[in-house]
Structure formats: C-alpha cells, structure tokens
Design an enzyme around this catalytic site. Structure first.
Site, short mmCIF file in Angstrom:
data_model
loop_
_atom_site.label_atom_id
_atom_site.label_comp_id
_atom_site.label_asym_id
_atom_site.label_seq_id
_atom_site.Cartn_x
_atom_site.Cartn_y
_atom_site.Cartn_z
N SER A 168 0.80 -1.23 0.00
CA SER A 168 0.00 0.00 0.00
C SER A 168 0.82 1.27 0.00
CB SER A 168 -0.92 0.02 1.22
OG SER A 168 -1.79 -1.07 1.20
N THR A 169 2.00 1.23 0.63
CA THR A 169 2.80 2.45 0.75
C THR A 169 4.18 2.24 0.16
OG1 THR A 169 3.65 1.85 2.93
CG2 THR A 169 1.61 3.12 2.86
#
Length: 196
Positions: A12-13
């Site tokens: 996600s990051t």
C-alpha cells in the site's frame, strides 16, 4: 501436477517492500511443483482502489482471460482487494476462465470446496475490518472538529500571492481569472484577498 502460475504482490505504501511476499510465494510454488511463468505487482497502491487504478492486477486478469496461466498465487487475501465485491469479482473472473487461486497466508486453494468457502468468509471479514477502520477515522475527525481543530491541510498564503491577487483584482479580474493566472483555486484567491 505441474501448473503454470502467476504471482501477484501488492504493497500500500512506498516504504513497504514486495520481496518478502514474492519469496514466500516462490517457495510455496517450488514445494508444490508449480511453475511460475509471470509475476505481477502493484507498488504503493491501496487495496481499496479498483482494478483500473492497479495496473498489476489489471495485467494479471488480462493474462487470465488469455488463458496464459492456470493459477494465481497471492500472499494474503487483502493483497487482492479490501471490498467483498472486488474480491468476489476477481474470484469470478478466475473461475470463469478455469484459473484457480492460492492464498499463502490463509492456506486457501480454490481448487477445493473448502477453499472456495473460506475465501468468501475471509472476504466478508476484510470488508468488515475496513468499515471499522473507516468508522474510527470518521469518529476521530468529528471529535477533532468538536474540539475546534481544523481537519485537512492549511492553505499557505504568502504576502506575494496576496499582493498579486489584490493587483489583479484592482484591474477588474474575477476570482476565477485571477486563480487561472496565479495557478491557484478561486477559493485561495478569496482567502488571499481577505487576509490582506
């Protein structure tokens, strides 16, 4: 039985790494004599985003449609998506093309009836967890607003912007026209004029 397998990994990051997911999936494939023919990844993209925003997932599903792979392997169910609708949509697309799904962390194999059932249950829990997180965020924002705290970024309006906006306004330009010339929104122009 040897199977042509595609691996799919997502984080996600930007600070996270894909290598751990891919290493565990590759080891599982080697143990089961599944041949990895393709690897698809999405880096720095939330699972809440749909297929259109996730190029790796989109490319994977296109390869499934072309019947280039027999099975998709993912590290965890939440790598595919956070909503039940998205998860079921992916499963249906795989099923329609005769492609199975193996989820390493939850030991799900949709080639078995119990794997299909467990996949659907985990999808429900993933969506439930996301909704709980969303409710907590909203409650926190409401509490902060009630305490008089501002939510979101503050617009920084410097004296230079104020002066330029005032000059253009004195020439009779609208807020929209001033914003277009200064590359800011009309709301920012208004704030600049009021703050002057």
């Amino acid at each position: 039985m040897s199977r042509n397998v595609a691996l799919y990994a997502r984080v996600s990051t930007r600070g996270q790494e894909l290598e751990n997911q891919l290493a565990e999936l590759s080891a599982a494939c080697a143990r089961n004599d599944w041949q990895v023919v393709r690897v698809f990844t999405d880096y720095g993209i939330s699972g809440a985003k749909g297929r259109g925003a996730r190029k790796g997932l989109d490319d994977l599903l296109k390869a499934v449609v072309r019947r280039e792979i027999d099975q998709v392997c993912v590290w965890s169910i939440d790598r595919l998506g956070r909503s039940l609708r998205d998860l079921i949509g992916v499963l249906e697309e795989l099923r329609q093309k005769g492609c199975d799904l193996y989820v390493h962390k939850q030991a799900i194999d949709t080639n078995t009836p119990s794997g299909k059932m467990l996949f659907q249950m985990l999808g429900v829990f993933a969506e439930f967890e996301r909704e709980i997180i969303r409710e907590r965020i909203i409650a926190g924002q409401q509490r902060a607003r009630a305490q008089g705290r501002r939510i979101g970024r503050r617009t920084v309006i410097g004296e230079s912007l104020q002066a330029r906006a005032a000059h253009l306004r004195s020439d009779g330009l609208s807020l929209r026209d001033i914003g277009g010339r200064l590359n800011v929104s009309p709301a920012t122009v208004l704030k600049a004029l009021v703050a002057r």
